[in-house]
Structures are given as C-alpha cells and as structure tokens.
Write a protein that holds these residues in place. Structure first.
Motif, PDB file in Angstrom:
ATOM      1  N   ALA A 106     -14.846  -4.753  -0.670  1.00 42.97           N
ATOM      2  CA  ALA A 106     -14.705  -3.840   0.468  1.00 42.97           C
ATOM      3  C   ALA A 106     -14.716  -4.584   1.792  1.00 42.97           C
ATOM      4  N   ASP A 107     -15.251  -5.802   1.791  1.00 45.36           N
ATOM      5  CA  ASP A 107     -15.310  -6.609   3.007  1.00 45.36           C
ATOM      6  C   ASP A 107     -14.143  -7.577   3.141  1.00 45.36           C
ATOM      7  N   ASP A 108     -13.265  -7.602   2.127  1.00 43.06           N
ATOM      8  CA  ASP A 108     -12.131  -8.518   2.145  1.00 43.06           C
ATOM      9  C   ASP A 108     -10.866  -7.759   1.763  1.00 43.06           C
ATOM     10  N   LEU A 109     -10.217  -7.164   2.757  1.00 42.86           N
ATOM     11  CA  LEU A 109      -8.958  -6.447   2.548  1.00 42.86           C
ATOM     12  C   LEU A 109      -7.828  -7.243   3.198  1.00 42.86           C
ATOM     13  N   SER A 110      -7.736  -8.512   2.814  1.00 47.80           N
ATOM     14  CA  SER A 110      -6.847  -9.438   3.510  1.00 47.80           C
ATOM     15  C   SER A 110      -5.388  -9.334   3.070  1.00 47.80           C
ATOM     16  N   GLN A 111      -5.113  -8.683   1.945  1.00 48.37           N
ATOM     17  CA  GLN A 111      -3.732  -8.566   1.485  1.00 48.37           C
ATOM     18  C   GLN A 111      -3.125  -7.267   2.030  1.00 48.37           C
ATOM     19  N   VAL A 112      -1.873  -7.362   2.458  1.00 52.45           N
ATOM     20  CA  VAL A 112      -1.217  -6.247   3.133  1.00 52.45           C
ATOM     21  C   VAL A 112       0.058  -5.861   2.382  1.00 52.45           C
ATOM     22  N   VAL A 113       0.217  -4.552   2.151  1.00 52.14           N
ATOM     23  CA  VAL A 113       1.446  -4.020   1.560  1.00 52.14           C
ATOM     24  C   VAL A 113       2.011  -2.978   2.511  1.00 52.14           C
ATOM     25  N   GLN A 114       3.246  -3.165   2.928  1.00 48.22           N
ATOM     26  CA  GLN A 114       3.890  -2.168   3.769  1.00 48.22           C
ATOM     27  C   GLN A 114       4.236  -0.943   2.934  1.00 48.22           C
ATOM     28  N   GLY A 115       3.864   0.219   3.419  1.00 51.27           N
ATOM     29  CA  GLY A 115       4.099   1.451   2.688  1.00 51.27           C
ATOM     30  C   GLY A 115       5.411   2.116   3.074  1.00 51.27           C
ATOM     31  N   GLU A 116       5.588   3.308   2.544  1.00 54.69           N
ATOM     32  CA  GLU A 116       6.796   4.097   2.782  1.00 54.69           C
ATOM     33  C   GLU A 116       6.365   5.525   3.087  1.00 54.69           C
ATOM     34  N   LEU A 117       7.027   6.165   4.042  1.00 51.78           N
ATOM     35  CA  LEU A 117       6.761   7.567   4.344  1.00 51.78           C
ATOM     36  C   LEU A 117       7.949   8.401   3.870  1.00 51.78           C
ATOM     37  N   ARG A 118       7.671   9.352   2.995  1.00 51.76           N
ATOM     38  CA  ARG A 118       8.704  10.253   2.496  1.00 51.76           C
ATOM     39  C   ARG A 118       8.464  11.641   3.091  1.00 51.76           C
ATOM     40  N   THR A 147     -11.096  -5.159 -10.547  1.00 56.67           N
ATOM     41  CA  THR A 147     -11.351  -4.109  -9.564  1.00 56.67           C
ATOM     42  C   THR A 147     -10.878  -4.567  -8.189  1.00 56.67           C
ATOM     43  N   TYR A 148     -10.075  -3.721  -7.556  1.00 54.81           N
ATOM     44  CA  TYR A 148      -9.572  -3.974  -6.209  1.00 54.81           C
ATOM     45  C   TYR A 148     -10.068  -2.874  -5.272  1.00 54.81           C
ATOM     46  N   TYR A 149     -10.186  -3.226  -4.005  1.00 56.66           N
ATOM     47  CA  TYR A 149     -10.578  -2.273  -2.967  1.00 56.66           C
ATOM     48  C   TYR A 149      -9.402  -2.103  -2.014  1.00 56.66           C
ATOM     49  N   TYR A 150      -9.237  -0.883  -1.475  1.00 55.30           N
ATOM     50  CA  TYR A 150      -8.080  -0.656  -0.620  1.00 55.30           C
ATOM     51  C   TYR A 150      -8.404   0.361   0.469  1.00 55.30           C
ATOM     52  N   ALA A 151      -7.602   0.331   1.522  1.00 49.48           N
ATOM     53  CA  ALA A 151      -7.671   1.311   2.598  1.00 49.48           C
ATOM     54  C   ALA A 151      -6.265   1.491   3.145  1.00 49.48           C
ATOM     55  N   ILE A 152      -5.972   2.672   3.674  1.00 50.11           N
ATOM     56  CA  ILE A 152      -4.629   2.971   4.151  1.00 50.11           C
ATOM     57  C   ILE A 152      -4.649   3.302   5.642  1.00 50.11           C
ATOM     58  N   GLY A 153      -3.520   3.102   6.290  1.00 51.88           N
ATOM     59  CA  GLY A 153      -3.404   3.396   7.713  1.00 51.88           C
ATOM     60  C   GLY A 153      -1.950   3.409   8.129  1.00 51.88           C
ATOM     61  N   HIS A 154      -1.699   3.287   9.421  1.00 52.79           N
ATOM     62  CA  HIS A 154      -0.359   3.291   9.987  1.00 52.79           C
ATOM     63  C   HIS A 154      -0.485   2.841  11.439  1.00 52.79           C
ATOM     64  N   ASP A 155       0.632   2.760  12.124  1.00 53.12           N
ATOM     65  CA  ASP A 155       0.573   2.375  13.534  1.00 53.12           C
ATOM     66  C   ASP A 155      -0.374   3.301  14.290  1.00 53.12           C
ATOM     67  N   GLY A 156      -1.357   2.699  14.939  1.00 51.37           N
ATOM     68  CA  GLY A 156      -2.345   3.473  15.671  1.00 51.37           C
ATOM     69  C   GLY A 156      -3.591   3.775  14.877  1.00 51.37           C
ATOM     70  N   LEU A 157      -3.582   3.488  13.571  1.00 47.47           N
ATOM     71  CA  LEU A 157      -4.752   3.723  12.724  1.00 47.47           C
ATOM     72  C   LEU A 157      -4.940   2.514  11.816  1.00 47.47           C
ATOM     73  N   ASP A 158      -5.870   1.655  12.168  1.00 46.89           N
ATOM     74  CA  ASP A 158      -6.103   0.416  11.429  1.00 46.89           C
ATOM     75  C   ASP A 158      -6.794   0.723  10.109  1.00 46.89           C
ATOM     76  N   PRO A 159      -6.204   0.301   8.950  1.00 47.72           N
ATOM     77  CA  PRO A 159      -6.865   0.532   7.671  1.00 47.72           C
ATOM     78  C   PRO A 159      -8.263  -0.067   7.604  1.00 47.72           C
ATOM     79  N   ALA A 160      -8.489  -1.132   8.344  1.00 47.86           N
ATOM     80  CA  ALA A 160      -9.798  -1.794   8.299  1.00 47.86           C
ATOM     81  C   ALA A 160     -10.924  -0.854   8.721  1.00 47.86           C
TER      82      ALA A 160
END
Length: 558
Positions: A106-118, A147-160
């Motif tokens: 939860a303290d290391d979310l260093s990998q980033v995946v660009q999402g898609e909005l449908r 086990t992986y930890y993740y968080a989601i966001g978008h421009d203006g909302l930092d997943p961190a």
C-alpha cells in the motif's frame, strides 16, 4: 407500450429477434425527417430520439477532476488469471486521463497503467437523457500467486491519495503444489436490500473469485428482450456500489441471463455490457459473455443461454452456431489436459429445475448437456429459478444414482451434478405441491416431482422427474471448496449451499463432495477414464470403438 415510430404489429414484434428489432429501430430513427424532429420541440425531440447510443468521451463536457469521485470498483480476470487482472470503476462525470497505480504494498504504488474511459448514453427508460462513465484498466504481466495493491484516479485526482485496494493473482503450478481454495456463485441478484446481504456471506467464505450466473442487475425488469421492456440504466450505478465492498478485491465473473439483454444497445443487446464490463476474450468473438479461464486445477466456462433458449427466443441463434462449436472444442482441450481435474460450467437458464415459474430449459438439454455427458463435466451452476436446487448426478437426461446431503459422487462413473443457485436477491419462486422443500435438517425426498421443460416451439412439456434431490426456497449462496492433490491421489470439490434468509442466514442447507483421481485424462466418453498424456493420447491409445449417441455425438461403444 408503443415506442415513438415503432408501429410494427404486436404479433410481428413478438416474432422479431433482438437483431431484427435493433435494425428496425435504427431504420425508424433514420427515417424521421429533420422537419419532424425540429417540430417536435425540445421535449418531443427527446422522445423521438429514443434509444441509447455509445458516444466518445469528447462528446461530453468534463467536470473538474478534483470534484469527481470514483465508485463501484470491481475486478475481473483476463484470459490468464495467473498474470492478468482487469479493474473497472465508475465516475459520475466525464474525466480526463483515468489512471491506475499499483505495486507490492500500500506504500509502494510505483507502477502506472493508463486507463480508458468508456461512455454510455441512454435516452430510453430514464425520462431524460443519461450519460454514464466507466473507467477500465488492464493489468498484464503480473506474477502468479501474488498480492498487489492499487488505487485509481484521473487528472485532478491523484491515485496516491487513495483509497488503496488489493487483489491476488491465481497460482501457477499443478497437482499437490496447489493450495486448497474456495470460490462462490449465485445468480439473479439485482440491486436491493436483500442482495446487499450477499456481501457478508461471500466475504465469510474468503473466495478466490465469484461467479454470477446471469440476471445481474434487473435494469431491464421485464426480461423479454423487447424494445418496450421496462428499463432503468441507473440500476447499474446502484449495483456497482452495492458489490464494491467485495468486488474491489475479489474478481467477479459474469454470465448473461434474459434480464441482461438490453435491446437498445447493439444488435444483440450486449453493447452496454461491453462498455461496463471487462471479461475474458477467450470465447467466440460475437459472444461477449462466453469465455473460459482456469484457476489451479479447475477450469471454468461461462455460456450464454440466450443463444439456445426456447423459453425466451429473442436472442436465440445469435451466435450462428459459434458458441456450441467453441464449447465442444474447449471441453475436448480441457479434458486432454492432465493439469485440469474439474470442469465447472455456469450459465443462466436451467438444464434441470422444478419450480413452477420456469422449470427446465429444453434448449440447454438439446445443445449442451450431451456435450457435458461426453466430456464428463463435473459441475453445472445455473440461476433463473429463484431458489436453491440440486439434482442427483445426471447422464443422458436421467439420474444415475441418488445423492443425499453429505454424499460423495464421482463424475466419471456417476455423471454431472447440476445446481440452481438463483437465490441471489430477487423475489423467490414456488415449488410443485409434490416437490416440497427438502434440505439439510428438513428432508422430504420425492422421486416423482411434477414439472415441465420448454420445447423448441416454446411450449411447456409436462414431465415427472426423480432427479430433484435438494430444494430450498430461500435466498442462498453456493460455496465450492477445492482441494487439489498430487497425480494419482484423490482431489475433491465440495459444494456448500449457505442460506441468506432471515434468521437462517449462514446456515448450511446442502453439502455434496465431487471426487476425482488427480491428473487423470478422460477420454471423451461416458465414464471411461484413460490415464494418458502426450503422444499416447494424441494417437488415440486406450480408445474403443465409437457409436452415435442419440444426440448425434460420437461416444465409445459399450
């Protein structure tokens, strides 16, 4: 009711498939002149332009990203559960650059995946036009059993800034190297106070994944697959919010039922699901809810009964035969794989059920159960009938033996076990007078239950059956405990039906163990195992003379 411009006779409308209705409706909308459209005014225009359309994000005005909060997080596997996870969520307004961060803690979310909005735009069933926005991120190249930890966001909302969720990929390996695991299943959920109670019972089982056997939300409450069905797409918002406490960490795998045909979206009524859900793409290209995946020593197949249903023919035959061809090839491949011990198939309409509401689906019996017989499918899970029912093991449309609560069966010698787990939240159904409730602690066996199935013309055909062993008229959850084993040892798959009904919630109403010898490759036969692999299997060693079964399939001669 008659929709604007939809003036086909009710008789003709009843004969039209989903694809024909969709094509006709598009023609109707195209034929409306611009003069008529403008004359209708703002209110009339909304009525005339009935029918959802799928639009690009550019068609919508964006809200400030900082004010848009994601909700309804849900997971599904990709084609390979050991290395792929699909993350979905919803936002109440269009956003730019959806993104997912993940990592080993939860303290290391260093990998980033660009999402898609449908984006999904609907004008029918809501009174006013409705826009819904679905975020998706595909995670590939993951490590097995991690086990992986993740968080989601978008421009203006930092997943961190969180919240941070987690998931665990499926294990690799086979046989005795695999740990025991559990998965859960139910159908006919909807978005309601009753369905919300499912969460606690699912979480209590600690499942690796959860199966939903169709009739997911009841956004289409009519379930006829017609343009005039009652439809409210906002039910999907409530549903994703409802399941999020579980689905944000446990993959939910969906099949489609009759209430999931949303005929305003695409020719087969599944265009909305393509926008909302990310399911494996291992099935036929024109069947988005048909797929297969493996977890440990279990293979799971999702099928679409709308393609073969006699009771609800609106989408019958839409796959053009692709689904049944894919099914046979997939079953043959799985039975030739010594790493796969159990095959579980889930879908909506029931092969074997006795409720007075729907009974059994003759189309499933005609097209699929002969294949389940041929390839020794271990377990079939259905919804559609709102209760719990388990049949004795069945082969060639007849029971092979009785299987009381607590018994153990062997699919190679006994046949396939069929379970109806349709008590996920919708209103409960009734039982025949000579087939009352019969479950753990309240056994009322009946070897002559009066019921029916739907034949090819859609008519009800009466039958008296002996195979209905357990019947529980209450909301329920099916939990399946899997214990892998080393080659040659006994591996088991134990079914537990758990009540979610009032004071009985958490009570076990049925239990059955399905037992096999691990790493045994079944010849495509009726109960004739052959411990063969590699060249010997490819050469056909151990096979006997073949005969034609009544289904038209080739099976070993006696």
């Amino acid at each position: 009711m008659d929709l604007p411009g939809f003036r086909v006779s009710r008789r003709r409308r009843g004969e039209m498939t989903i694809a024909e209705q969709y094509e006709y409706w598009q023609d109707v909308k195209r034929s409306l002149s611009r003069r008529r459209f403008l004359a209708a005014g703002a209110v009339g225009a909304a009525a005339v332009a009935v029918g959802p359309t799928l639009l690009t994000k550019a068609a919508y005005a964006e809200a400030p990203g900082s004010s848009v909060t994601p909700f309804g997080r849900h997971l599904s596997y990709g084609n390979d559960p050991t290395s792929q996870m699909r993350v979905g969520w919803q936002v109440p307004a269009a956003v730019d650059k959806p993104v997912l961060r993940f990592g080993p803690s939860a303290d290391d979310l260093s990998q980033v995946v660009q999402g898609e909005l449908r984006s999904l735009h609907s004008n029918y069933g809501t009174g006013t036009p409705l826009d819904q926005f679905y975020g998706h991120a595909a995670l590939d190249g993951l490590a097995p059993d991690t086990t992986y930890y993740y968080a989601i966001g978008h421009d203006g909302l930092d997943p961190a800034g969180g919240p941070v969720q987690s998931f665990t990929t499926a294990p690799a390996g086979s046989g005795g190297a695999l740990r025991p695991f559990t998965f859960t299943a139910m159908g006919d959920m909807g978005a309601s106070a009753q369905a919300l109670l499912d969460n606690a019972q699912i979480i209590a089982q600690k499942p690796a994944f959860h199966l939903v056997a169709g009739d997911i939300t009841y956004a289409d409450s009519s379930g006829k697959g017609k343009l005039e069905d009652s439809f409210n797409p906002t039910v999907w918002d409530k549903y994703f919010t409802q399941i999020e406490p579980v689905a944000r960490s446990v993959p939910w795998m969906f099949a489609t039922g009759n209430h999931d045909i949303e005929s305003w979206y695409s020719p087969n009524g599944y265009g909305g699901h393509v926008q909302r859900l990310d399911l494996p793409t291992s099935g036929p290209s024109n069947c988005p809810s048909v797929y297969a995946f493996t977890y440990g020593n279990v293979a799971v197949l999702s099928l679409d009964t709308n393609d073969v249903s006699n009771e609800g023919p609106a989408n019958r035959g839409y796959s053009g035969g692709n689904q049944v061809s894919w099914l046979e090839k997939t079953l043959a491949d799985l039975r030739a794989n010594p790493k796969i011990d159990f095959i579980v198939v889930f879908f909506h309409h029931c092969a074997y059920a006795v409720t007075t509401n729907h009974g059994s689906e003759g189309g499933v019996r005609a097209y699929w159960t002969p294949l389940f017989d041929k390839y020794n499918v271990d377990l079939v899970i259905n919804g559609h009938n709102h209760m719990y029912e388990r049949a004795d093991p069945i082969r060639d449309n007849r029971r092979t033996r009785t299987a009381a609560v607590g018994d153990t069966v062997n699919p190679v010698t006994d046949g396939t076990t069929y379970v109806v787990a349709g008590g996920g939240g919708a209103g409960l159904y009734n039982l025949p007078a000579n087939g009352p409730e019969s479950y753990a602690g309240k056994v009322h066996d009946s070897d002559a239950v009066s019921t029916f199935y739907h034949n090819a013309s859609g008519s009800k055909v009466s039958e008296t059956v002996e195979w209905s062993r357990v019947r529980y008229r209450g909301h329920n959850l099916l939990a399946v405990d899997v214990v892998p084993a080393a080659p040659g040892q006994t591996t088991t798959l134990t079914l537990r039906a758990v009540s979610i009904e009032g004071a009985a919630t958490g009570t076990e109403v049925d239990r059955l163990t399905i037992s096999r010898t691990a790493a045994t490759v079944d010849a495509p036969a009726f109960g004739m195992p052959a411990v063969l692999t590699g060249a010997a299997l490819a050469a056909g060693a151990g096979y006997v003379a073949w005969r034609r079964h009544r289904s038209g399939l080739e099976v070993p001669a006696a």
